[in-house]
Design an enzyme around this catalytic site. Structure first.
Site, mmCIF file in Angstrom:
data_model
loop_
_atom_site.group_PDB
_atom_site.id
_atom_site.type_symbol
_atom_site.label_atom_id
_atom_site.label_comp_id
_atom_site.label_asym_id
_atom_site.label_seq_id
_atom_site.Cartn_x
_atom_site.Cartn_y
_atom_site.Cartn_z
ATOM 1 C CB SER A 134 -0.958 -0.062 1.196
ATOM 2 O OG SER A 134 -2.047 0.812 1.042
ATOM 3 C CG ASP A 238 -7.004 -3.387 -3.397
ATOM 4 O OD1 ASP A 238 -7.765 -2.666 -2.714
ATOM 5 O OD2 ASP A 238 -5.770 -3.393 -3.247
ATOM 6 C CG HIS A 266 -5.632 -2.824 0.275
ATOM 7 N ND1 HIS A 266 -5.030 -2.390 -0.896
ATOM 8 C CD2 HIS A 266 -5.057 -2.092 1.270
ATOM 9 C CE1 HIS A 266 -4.157 -1.444 -0.621
ATOM 10 N NE2 HIS A 266 -4.140 -1.255 0.688
#
Length: 287
Positions: A134, A238, A266
């Site tokens: 991320s 995601d 995610h």
């Protein structure tokens, strides 16, 4: 071994990725966690290690509001069993690296990348691989581009090189922690931040909006400069970082490989811990 790895990296789904035997996931830490505090400029950064000190070093870079233990517990535990020295840290303003609380200046991704490079220099590690999730993936791209002699291999997942209105809509859809976050996410972050969680997440969402309003670019230029072997991993479902971002990285990072978890969201490295760790262990073991 090489043929098996190629098959893993070209596959379109998570099933069958068993090229490296990884122990069953457990809720209890399997590895001794060695913590230290490093002074980097005005910040005090909490750093943790697992595995043999003479193992192959890999640095794990957490995502937004993430810490070493909230984001990479499964990797801190599992990867040392295959000879890796795993290093992670709580980015400045997060977790144990407080006070002060996190702020988001325009160059905060570059600050995180510089902090990561300084951590590894402080540990006396001159060559290492990097794994970023991320926000940590975004900073990891910058780290790999700016330190090509240090970064041997890069694994990135859930990152984005730019921000669109679609991304802003996704962030805004999660802005209210109480009503929009899953029970699992709250259980992970509330014990770390308590009442500070909502204002910190507001600040992050505001930072994403600020980047979007000033052109939306995070690390497009840096991505194209990466020289090390790179593996992009992404969950096709995601809801935070759409598939287009993984596709952009695959197209623009020279020689990059890609692997998609068909049902992944995610948190693929947590949800699919065994498969994910097998995949990245194979990739990081290449010489």
């Amino acid at each position: 071994m090489m043929l098996l790895a190629r098959r893993c990296l070209s596959s379109g789904g998570a099933k069958g990725v068993v090229s490296v035997a990884i122990r069953r996931a457990s809720s209890e830490p399997a590895q001794e966690r060695r913590w230290k505090e490093l002074n980097i400029g005005e910040a005090k950064i909490a750093v943790v290690e697992t595995g043999p000190e003479d193992g192959t070093p890999v640095l794990c870079m957490p995502g937004a509001l993430g810490t070493a233990e909230t984001d990479f517990s499964g990797q801190l535990d599992d990867l040392p069993e295959h000879g890796f020295r795993v290093i992670s840290f709580d980015p400045r303003g997060y977790g144990k690296s407080r006070p002060p609380t996190r702020t988001y200046p325009p160059d905060f991704y570059h600050i995180d990348a510089n902090d990561a490079a300084t951590i590894m220099e402080s540990l006396g590690i001159q060559k290492y691989s990097v794994m970023g999730w991320s926000d940590g993936a975004n900073a990891a791209v910058i780290l790999a581009a700016n330190h090509p002699d240090a970064v041997a291999r890069l694994v990135m997942f859930g990152g984005n090189s730019y921000i669109t209105q679609e991304d802003i809509d996704a962030y805004e859809a999660t802005r209210d922690v109480a009503t929009k976050w899953s029970a699992g996410m709250k259980a992970k972050h509330v014990p770390v931040y308590g009442r500070d969680l909502q204002p910190m997440w507001d600040s992050f969402c505001d930072a994403m909006l600020a980047i979007y309003r000033t052109g939306g670019v995070i690390n497009k230029d840096e991505a194209k400069l990466i020289k090390c072997p790179t593996l992009i991993v992404h969950g096709k479902k995601d809801p935070i970082v759409p598939l287009m971002h993984a596709e952009w990285y695959h197209k623009n990072i020279p020689g990059a490989s890609v692997y998609y978890f068909e049902e992944g969201k995610h948190n693929i490295h947590i949800k699919y811990r065994l498969q994910f760790n097998a995949l990245v262990s194979t990739f990081l073991s290449f010489s």
